[in-house]
Scaffold this motif. Structure first.
Motif, short mmCIF file in Angstrom:
data_model
loop_
_atom_site.label_atom_id
_atom_site.label_comp_id
_atom_site.label_asym_id
_atom_site.label_seq_id
_atom_site.Cartn_x
_atom_site.Cartn_y
_atom_site.Cartn_z
N VAL A 51 0.84 -1.21 0.00
CA VAL A 51 0.00 0.00 0.00
C VAL A 51 0.87 1.25 0.00
O VAL A 51 0.62 2.24 -0.72
N LEU A 52 1.91 1.17 0.88
CA LEU A 52 2.80 2.34 0.96
C LEU A 52 3.50 2.57 -0.39
O LEU A 52 3.70 3.72 -0.83
N SER A 53 3.84 1.46 -1.03
CA SER A 53 4.48 1.59 -2.36
C SER A 53 3.52 2.22 -3.36
O SER A 53 3.89 3.07 -4.19
N SER A 54 2.25 1.81 -3.29
CA SER A 54 1.24 2.40 -4.19
C SER A 54 1.08 3.88 -3.92
O SER A 54 0.97 4.69 -4.85
N PHE A 55 1.01 4.23 -2.64
CA PHE A 55 0.91 5.65 -2.27
C PHE A 55 2.10 6.43 -2.80
O PHE A 55 1.99 7.58 -3.25
N GLN A 56 3.27 5.78 -2.74
CA GLN A 56 4.47 6.45 -3.22
C GLN A 56 4.38 6.72 -4.73
O GLN A 56 4.73 7.81 -5.22
N LEU A 57 3.87 5.71 -5.45
CA LEU A 57 3.71 5.88 -6.91
C LEU A 57 2.70 6.97 -7.24
O LEU A 57 2.91 7.81 -8.13
N VAL A 58 1.56 6.98 -6.49
CA VAL A 58 0.53 8.00 -6.71
C VAL A 58 1.10 9.39 -6.43
O VAL A 58 0.86 10.37 -7.14
N SER A 59 1.85 9.46 -5.33
CA SER A 59 2.45 10.75 -4.96
C SER A 59 3.40 11.25 -6.04
O SER A 59 3.41 12.44 -6.40
N ASN A 60 4.18 10.32 -6.57
CA ASN A 60 5.11 10.71 -7.64
C ASN A 60 4.35 11.18 -8.88
O ASN A 60 4.73 12.18 -9.55
#
Length: 350
Positions: free
Chosen positions: A328-337
């Motif tokens: 989830v955190l990785s997904s959030f990181q991708l969305v943030s980017n």
């Protein structure tokens, strides 16, 4: 004057012989308590066995084999008394003078002061009883405290109980052995006393009228005036009255002894039955307790196994949750980017 023994006997060696093997067994148990030999003995079992041995030492002086030495010595000291007893009851038949005294009555009175027959009669049954009592006492002393909180403490308490129960039976085994040992020397002593009395009777048989001799003299002697005169001198009305009173007292005394014996026999039988019942119940309870302990141990092992399995599952679940959170955190990181890139694009477009 007939003689029936050559020398006096020392009763101290007999005391030591009777005491020898019980002392040896006690020392053997003591060595086990001191861990000199591989025999586990608890302190309470050792004390109980010592008390049984102490009581046995008190009873030795009433054993027949020990009393035989006293009997032999007393016979030597009272040799002249027996001759006087026979001389006072002499009667002359057909020119022969012999005694009409009964040696059975003499020796019955003679043996009364040698020992206490009541102690001798109950000794063979009191030692096993003391052994059983000691076993129950040792089991009661070794009962552990089951109100514990941890598995290790419970296992320690169970180990203490089982070791205490194992050593508690030493008291019963010791008491049964003392009973067998006592009976052996009791029968041996009674046999020797009976043999000695028969030897004395045989040595004095020429000085005592037998019933057969009196009957033969009556048949062969035409004139029985001498016998009748002696009988008349003896059988006076006062003598007959005294003999009648004496016989009545003896019969009453025998009735009292018989009633007392029956009462004691009933009490001993009742106590033996009660003790046997108590012992059987105690054995059954002991088996039930051991079965309960085994079930508790199995339950504890099962709970421990289930607990270990639940820990393994929890560890697996923790790893899965951590992986999911990381995803989830990785997904959030991708969305943030992506949002940052989008923001930059909008700014550049303006």
């Amino acid at each position: 004057m007939p003689t029936f023994s050559n020398q006096k006997m020392n009763n101290s060696p007999r005391f030591l012989v009777i005491l020898s093997l019980p002392i040896f067994l006690f020392i053997f148990i003591l060595l086990g308590f001191l861990q000199i030999i591989p025999l586990k003995v608890e302190i309470h079992s050792l004390i109980i066995i010592f008390l049984i041995l102490f009581i046995f030492m008190f009873f030795i002086s009433h054993n027949a084999w020990y009393s035989f030495a006293l009997f032999r010595n007393k016979i030597l000291e009272n040799n002249e008394e027996l001759d006087s007893y026979l001389n006072q009851r002499e009667i002359t038949f057909n020119g022969k003078t012999k005694s009409y005294a009964s040696l059975d009555d003499y020796f019955e009175k003679f043996l009364l002061g040698l020992r206490n027959d009541n102690f001798a009669n109950v000794a063979s049954s009191i030692f096993p009883t003391l052994g059983i009592l000691g076993t129950f006492t040792a089991i009661a002393i070794s009962m552990p405290d089951f109100t514990v909180d941890s598995k290790q403490a419970l296992e320690n308490e169970i180990t203490i109980l089982l070791s205490g129960v194992g050593t508690a039976f030493y008291a019963s085994i010791y008491g049964i052995f003392l009973s067998i040992w006592w009976i052996f020397f009791e029968k041996r002593g009674l046999t020797k006393i009976e043999y000695e009395i028969n030897s004395i009777k045989s040595s004095y048989k020429d000085r005592i009228w037998s019933k057969d001799e009196i009957e033969l003299l009556k048949l062969s002697q035409g004139n029985q005036n001498t016998i009748l005169e002696k009988v008349q001198e003896i059988l006076t009305p006062d003598y007959i009255f005294k003999m009648d009173e004496l016989v009545k007292k003896k019969l009453e005394y025998l009735d009292d002894i018989n009633r007392a014996f029956l009462s004691i026999e009933n009490k001993i039988s009742t106590n033996y039955i009660n003790l046997s019942s108590m012992f059987e119940k105690s054995s059954q309870k002991q088996e039930n307790i051991l079965e309960s302990f085994e079930e508790i141990e199995k339950s504890i092992k099962k709970i421990s196994y289930e607990y270990e399995k639940s820990l393994e599952k929890q560890n697996l679940n923790d790893k899965a949750v951590k992986a999911e959170i990381y995803s989830v955190l990785s997904s959030f990181q991708l969305v943030s980017n992506d949002l940052k890139e989008l923001g930059k694009d909008l700014i550049n477009a303006k």
